[in-house]
Write a protein that holds these residues in place. Structure first.
Motif, PDB file in Angstrom:
ATOM      1  N   LEU A 194     -23.817   1.689  -8.461  1.00  0.00           N
ATOM      2  CA  LEU A 194     -23.174   1.467  -7.167  1.00  0.00           C
ATOM      3  C   LEU A 194     -22.847  -0.007  -6.918  1.00  0.00           C
ATOM      4  O   LEU A 194     -21.816  -0.329  -6.306  1.00  0.00           O
ATOM      5  N   ILE A 195     -23.733  -0.894  -7.379  1.00  0.00           N
ATOM      6  CA  ILE A 195     -23.470  -2.327  -7.177  1.00  0.00           C
ATOM      7  C   ILE A 195     -22.217  -2.738  -7.942  1.00  0.00           C
ATOM      8  O   ILE A 195     -21.351  -3.464  -7.422  1.00  0.00           O
ATOM      9  N   ALA A 196     -22.110  -2.256  -9.169  1.00  0.00           N
ATOM     10  CA  ALA A 196     -20.932  -2.578  -9.971  1.00  0.00           C
ATOM     11  C   ALA A 196     -19.679  -1.947  -9.370  1.00  0.00           C
ATOM     12  O   ALA A 196     -18.602  -2.545  -9.384  1.00  0.00           O
ATOM     13  N   VAL A 197     -19.821  -0.720  -8.858  1.00  0.00           N
ATOM     14  CA  VAL A 197     -18.684  -0.063  -8.198  1.00  0.00           C
ATOM     15  C   VAL A 197     -18.237  -0.891  -6.994  1.00  0.00           C
ATOM     16  O   VAL A 197     -17.029  -1.091  -6.778  1.00  0.00           O
ATOM     17  N   TYR A 198     -19.222  -1.385  -6.233  1.00  0.00           N
ATOM     18  CA  TYR A 198     -18.907  -2.189  -5.051  1.00  0.00           C
ATOM     19  C   TYR A 198     -18.106  -3.427  -5.429  1.00  0.00           C
ATOM     20  O   TYR A 198     -17.031  -3.684  -4.863  1.00  0.00           O
ATOM     21  N   PHE A 199     -18.608  -4.210  -6.373  1.00  0.00           N
ATOM     22  CA  PHE A 199     -17.950  -5.464  -6.724  1.00  0.00           C
ATOM     23  C   PHE A 199     -16.624  -5.243  -7.461  1.00  0.00           C
ATOM     24  O   PHE A 199     -15.694  -6.046  -7.314  1.00  0.00           O
ATOM     25  N   SER A 200     -16.526  -4.173  -8.219  1.00  0.00           N
ATOM     26  CA  SER A 200     -15.245  -3.878  -8.866  1.00  0.00           C
ATOM     27  C   SER A 200     -14.184  -3.559  -7.813  1.00  0.00           C
ATOM     28  O   SER A 200     -13.021  -3.955  -7.930  1.00  0.00           O
ATOM     29  N   GLY A 201     -14.599  -2.846  -6.755  1.00  0.00           N
ATOM     30  CA  GLY A 201     -13.683  -2.551  -5.658  1.00  0.00           C
ATOM     31  C   GLY A 201     -13.290  -3.800  -4.899  1.00  0.00           C
ATOM     32  O   GLY A 201     -12.119  -3.974  -4.525  1.00  0.00           O
ATOM     33  N   VAL A 202     -14.270  -4.682  -4.645  1.00  0.00           N
ATOM     34  CA  VAL A 202     -13.985  -5.940  -3.946  1.00  0.00           C
ATOM     35  C   VAL A 202     -12.943  -6.754  -4.705  1.00  0.00           C
ATOM     36  O   VAL A 202     -11.935  -7.212  -4.137  1.00  0.00           O
ATOM     37  N   ILE A 203     -13.155  -6.925  -5.991  1.00  0.00           N
ATOM     38  CA  ILE A 203     -12.265  -7.774  -6.798  1.00  0.00           C
ATOM     39  C   ILE A 203     -10.871  -7.163  -6.917  1.00  0.00           C
ATOM     40  O   ILE A 203      -9.859  -7.824  -6.662  1.00  0.00           O
ATOM     41  N   ALA A 204     -10.824  -5.878  -7.302  1.00  0.00           N
ATOM     42  CA  ALA A 204      -9.527  -5.229  -7.524  1.00  0.00           C
ATOM     43  C   ALA A 204      -8.703  -5.151  -6.246  1.00  0.00           C
ATOM     44  O   ALA A 204      -7.505  -5.475  -6.236  1.00  0.00           O
ATOM     45  N   ALA A 205      -9.338  -4.719  -5.154  1.00  0.00           N
ATOM     46  CA  ALA A 205      -8.600  -4.555  -3.891  1.00  0.00           C
ATOM     47  C   ALA A 205      -8.167  -5.903  -3.315  1.00  0.00           C
ATOM     48  O   ALA A 205      -7.066  -6.017  -2.747  1.00  0.00           O
ATOM     49  N   THR A 206      -8.997  -6.920  -3.464  1.00  0.00           N
ATOM     50  CA  THR A 206      -8.642  -8.248  -2.958  1.00  0.00           C
ATOM     51  C   THR A 206      -7.444  -8.816  -3.721  1.00  0.00           C
ATOM     52  O   THR A 206      -6.520  -9.388  -3.116  1.00  0.00           O
ATOM     53  N   ILE A 207      -7.458  -8.663  -5.032  1.00  0.00           N
ATOM     54  CA  ILE A 207      -6.322  -9.123  -5.845  1.00  0.00           C
ATOM     55  C   ILE A 207      -5.048  -8.380  -5.442  1.00  0.00           C
ATOM     56  O   ILE A 207      -3.980  -8.981  -5.271  1.00  0.00           O
ATOM     57  N   LEU A 208      -5.168  -7.061  -5.290  1.00  0.00           N
ATOM     58  CA  LEU A 208      -4.005  -6.250  -4.896  1.00  0.00           C
ATOM     59  C   LEU A 208      -3.485  -6.690  -3.521  1.00  0.00           C
ATOM     60  O   LEU A 208      -2.266  -6.832  -3.332  1.00  0.00           O
TER      61      LEU A 208
END
Length: 308
Positions: free
Chosen positions: A67-81
Motif C-alpha cells: 500500500l505504501i508503494a501504491v500510495y507513492f506511485s500514485g502521488v508521483i504519476a498523478a502529479t506529473i500528469l
C-alpha cells in the motif's frame, strides 16, 4: 485484475472520467452555490480523471501488494500528469483551468503539495475499493455490448473534444485580441484627453497673448509690421488649433473603431460558439489567465446564459 483488452481499458477511461466529473461538479457546485458543469468538455466527463485513473492502475501494477508503494506511485504519476496537462493547456489555450497559486508548496500554479497528497490516497481508494466492483461489471459485460457502448461514447467524446478544443483556441485568441484592444483603447483615450486639454490651454494662451500684444502695439506704436506679425501669429494659432482638432478627430475615430472591435469580440459570436464559450467560462469559475482583465470582462459578459 490488470489484464484487460483495449476496449475494457477504454471503458474504464470513460467511466472514471464520468466519476471525476461527478466529484468535481458536486464539489464546485457546493462552493459556488449553483450547478457547475465542471470541466473542459460539455459532456459530463473530465478526461484528466479518466487518464489519471488509468495511469494509477498501470503504475500500481508492479507494487499492488504494498500500500505504501501504491500510495507513492500514485502521488508521483498523478502529479506529473497534472503538471504536464496544466502546463500544456495554458500554453495552448492561454488559460489555467485550475490554479493552485494561492496554495502552499505549489509550483507555477499547476500542482501543489495538498493535491499530490490527495492523489496518493485517491490511488489507494481507487485500487482497493472503487475498481473492484467496476472491474466485475466490465468483465461480465459481453464484448459486443462493450464495443458498441465504447463506439457510441467515443463518437460523442471525440465530437465534444473537437468542438471544445476549437472553442478554447478561439477563446485564447479572443483573450489575446481583447487584451490588446483594451490596451490600445485605454492609450487612445488617455492621448485624446491629454490632447484636448493641451489644445485648449495652448490655444487660449496664444490667443490671449496675441490679443494683448496687438492691443499694446496698436495703441502705443501703431506699427503696421508688428501688427502684421501678430496677425500671422494669430493665424498660426488658428492653424495649430485646426491641426490639433484633426488629431482629436483622428483619435476619436480610432477610439470608436477600437470600441466597436471590442464589442465584436464579446458579442458578435455565432450561437454554437457562444454556447461553448459560455460552458467553458461557467464550468471553470476558478480559471485564470495572463490576460486576466480580458478574462474577467468575458466572464462578466457571460454571467447570464445566452438565449437559445
Amino acid at each position: 485484475m490488470y489484464t484487460y483488452t483495449w476496449y475494457q481499458w477504454l471503458s474504464f477511461f470513460y467511466l472514471y472520467s464520468f466519476f471525476g466529473w461527478i466529484f468535481e461538479s458536486t464539489y464546485v457546485s457546493l462552493k459556488q452555490r449553483r450547478f457547475v458543469n465542471r470541466g473542459f468538455l460539455r459532456a459530463p466527463m473530465l478526461p484528466l480523471y479518466g487518464t489519471g485513473a488509468v495511469m494509477m492502475l498501470w503504475v500500481s501494477l508492479p507494487v499492488k501488494d504494498n500500500l505504501i508503494a501504491v500510495y507513492f506511485s500514485g502521488v508521483i504519476a498523478a502529479t506529473i500528469l497534472e503538471y504536464i496537462t496544466g502546463w500544456g493547456m495554458e500554453k495552448l489555450f492561454k488559460m489555467k483551468y485550475w490554479d493552485y497559486s494561492n496554495q502552499h508548496f505549489q509550483i507555477n500554479g499547476y500542482i501543489c503539495l495538498s493535491s499530490s497528497i490527495a492523489w496518493g490516497f485517491l490511488t489507494i481508494f481507487l485500487t482497493e475499493v472503487i475498481h473492484t466492483p467496476i472491474e466485475s461489471v466490465i468483465l461480465k459485460t459481453p464484448s459486443s455490448v462493450l464495443l458498441a457502448i465504447d463506439g457510441v461514447v467515443s463518437v460523442l467524446f471525440v465530437t465534444d473534444t473537437v468542438f471544445s478544443v476549437r472553442t478554447a483556441l478561439d477563446l485564447a485568441k479572443i483573450l489575446e485580441n481583447l487584451s490588446s484592444v483594451r490596451a490600445d483603447l485605454e492609450a487612445a483615450q488617455v492621448q485624446l484627453a491629454l490632447l484636448k486639454a493641451e489644445t485648449t490651454q495652448r490655444v487660449d494662451a496664444v490667443k490671449d497673448d496675441t490679443k494683448n500684444r496687438m492691443e499694446r502695439l496698436r495703441s502705443d506704436l501703431r506699427n503696421e509690421v508688428a501688427t502684421r506679425i501678430l496677425e500671422l501669429k494669430e493665424e498660426t494659432a488658428m492653424k495649430l488649433e485646426e491641426l490639433r482638432n484633426e488629431q482629436i478627430s483622428s483619435l476619436t475615430e480610432k477610439t470608436k473603431q477600437l470600441t466597436e472591435k471590442r464589442y465584436a469580440l464579446t458579442h458578435r459570436l455565432d450561437h454554437i460558439k457562444k454556447l461553448f464559450l459560455y460552458g467553458i467560462l461557467r464550468g471553470n469559475p476558478y480559471a485564470s489567465s495572463r490576460f486576466q482583465d480580458a478574462l474577467d470582462e468575458l466572464k462578466e459578459e457571460f454571467k447570464k446564459k445566452p438565449k437559445k
